[in-house]
Scaffold this active site. Structure first.
Site, PDB file in Angstrom:
ATOM      1  CB  CYS A 268     -25.955  28.205  27.456  1.00  0.00           C
ATOM      2  SG  CYS A 268     -27.652  27.675  27.996  1.00  0.00           S
ATOM      3  CG  HIS A 351     -27.124  33.153  28.204  1.00  0.00           C
ATOM      4  ND1 HIS A 351     -27.068  33.098  26.850  1.00  0.00           N
ATOM      5  CD2 HIS A 351     -27.605  32.135  28.711  1.00  0.00           C
ATOM      6  CE1 HIS A 351     -27.632  32.056  26.487  1.00  0.00           C
ATOM      7  NE2 HIS A 351     -27.825  31.137  27.345  1.00  0.00           N
ATOM      8  CD  GLU A 353     -25.741  35.998  25.738  1.00  0.00           C
ATOM      9  OE1 GLU A 353     -26.881  35.791  25.880  1.00  0.00           O
ATOM     10  OE2 GLU A 353     -24.722  35.699  26.225  1.00  0.00           O
TER      11      GLU A 353
END
Length: 372
Positions: A268, A351, A353
């Site tokens: 990001c 992202h 995760e």
């Protein structure tokens, strides 16, 4: 619920009902398309300085709990919802969303036609707004908004980044045992905290990487020396809020890491800062990508991964001169990932995760571990 008044940069004036904290707040307004995970979203530091409109109309029913916090606090300015549920019903719930927002000094705004408001943002782009339980006069709100700084003029790093270094050693939370996994780590990395989500650190640890988390104002020469001594084997650059072009000092330090040929993985904001450090300035998207259901094509495997996203900026197409484009957003074809051609560096805009969201891209953490 008391009345709350909203004034937007384009002249739109709305009245809703407040929950959570009272007061007056100014910030940029964006919308999130996730269907669940509102606590994780609220505590994502990348939303610092922003109001979040939830496209999911019913918010609050699962309550809140400390385990779902993605950082030490909530950094957003406020949330805007269609309907707030004070009654919360979930076996993990500790407090209502109202109680949680009060503890974080975050405004909650309900009774807004969020569908219409999201269309306005989609058509006009992300904009600044002011919300107040104290001021009801439209002109007064307009004057206060006009005197406030635009989010692109604010450096949010001192607010969201850790003040002191610390080590992160536990992995992903196991909902069967209600404990964090403690995987064996075999490599050490430095994770630069620009507003890192906790689950990013969990995923790094889960693939065998012990992370020493350092503040945004890190010194590259110290890291380079530790890399040369074999003390650490790589660097991770985290997500975070605001305009990456504001972070000139951080970019200069990243340039030194690049020159030292240290393996680097960025997510990001980290992805954007790597592009800027290589000489390719980012640009602002019309309304950004925020949600847990965005399709991204992996150009290496030719598969489509559903991803979690939270960004307002993108790297330019010209970066393909020095990097292989590895991922594309299927909504607008913007770049979602690159692998630099002459350096052990890769980065992604989305992202992997998640938290909340799908985990289809978390193989990237293993890719980083294998690279170092």
């Amino acid at each position: 619920m008391q009345d709350v008044y909203l004034y937007f940069e384009n002249g739109l004036f709305l009245q809703g009902k407040s929950f959570g904290a009272a007061g007056t707040s100014v910030g940029e307004v964006v919308f999130n398309t996730s269907m669940s995970g509102y606590e994780e979203i609220i505590t994502d530091p990348s939303y610092a300085g922003q109001f979040i409109i939830f496209s999911m109309p019913e918010i609050g029913i699962v309550g809140t709990n400390p385990l779902d916090m993605e950082s030490r606090a909530g950094f957003c300015k406020g949330i805007i919802v269609r309907h707030y549920n004070e009654f919360h019903s979930n076996f993990r719930s500790i407090n209502s969303l109202d109680t949680f927002l009060k503890s974080q000094n975050i405004l909650g705004i309900a009774g807004i036609d969020t569908r219409s408001l999201i269309k306005t943002i989609r058509n006009n782009g992300a904009m600044m707004m002011i919300a107040s339980t104290e001021i009801s006069n439209q002109q007064e709100l307009k004057n206060k908004l006009e005197k406030s700084k635009n989010i692109q003029e604010i450096n949010l790093m001192p607010e969201v980044s850790t003040k002191t270094p610390y080590k992160h050693k536990h992995g992903v939370f196991d909902f069967n045992t209600f404990e964090y996994a403690t995987p064996k780590t075999h490599k050490k990395i430095i994770a630069i905290d620009f507003g890192a989500k906790r689950n990013i650190l969990n995923e790094l640890c889960a693939v065998g990487l012990e992370a020493e988390v350092m503040p945004h104002n890190f010194q590259a020469l110290e890291i380079i020396q530790r890399f040369k001594n074999g003390e650490i084997q790589g660097v991770f650059l985290s997500n975070g809020p605001g305009d990456p072009l504001m972070l000139k000092d951080e970019v200069e330090q990243i340039k030194l890491l690049i020159e030292a040929k240290i393996p680097i993985f960025g997510i990001c904001l980290g992805h954007q800062l790597l592009a800027i450090a290589h000489g390719y300035e980012t640009y602002k998207l019309k309304f950004g990508h925020h949600g847990g259901n965005h399709p991204v094509k992996n150009l290496i495997t030719q598969s489509v991964e559903i991803t979690a996203q939270n960004h307002n900026y993108s790297v330019p197409e010209e970066i393909s001169q020095i990097a292989e484009v590895t991922h594309r957003n299927l909504f607008d074809n913007t770049i979602e990932g690159v692998k630099y051609k002459h350096s052990p560096i890769f980065s992604v805009q989305h992202h992997p995760e998640a938290s909340p969201g799908p985990k289809e891209s978390n193989h990237l953490f293993k890719q980083f571990a294998n690279m170092i």
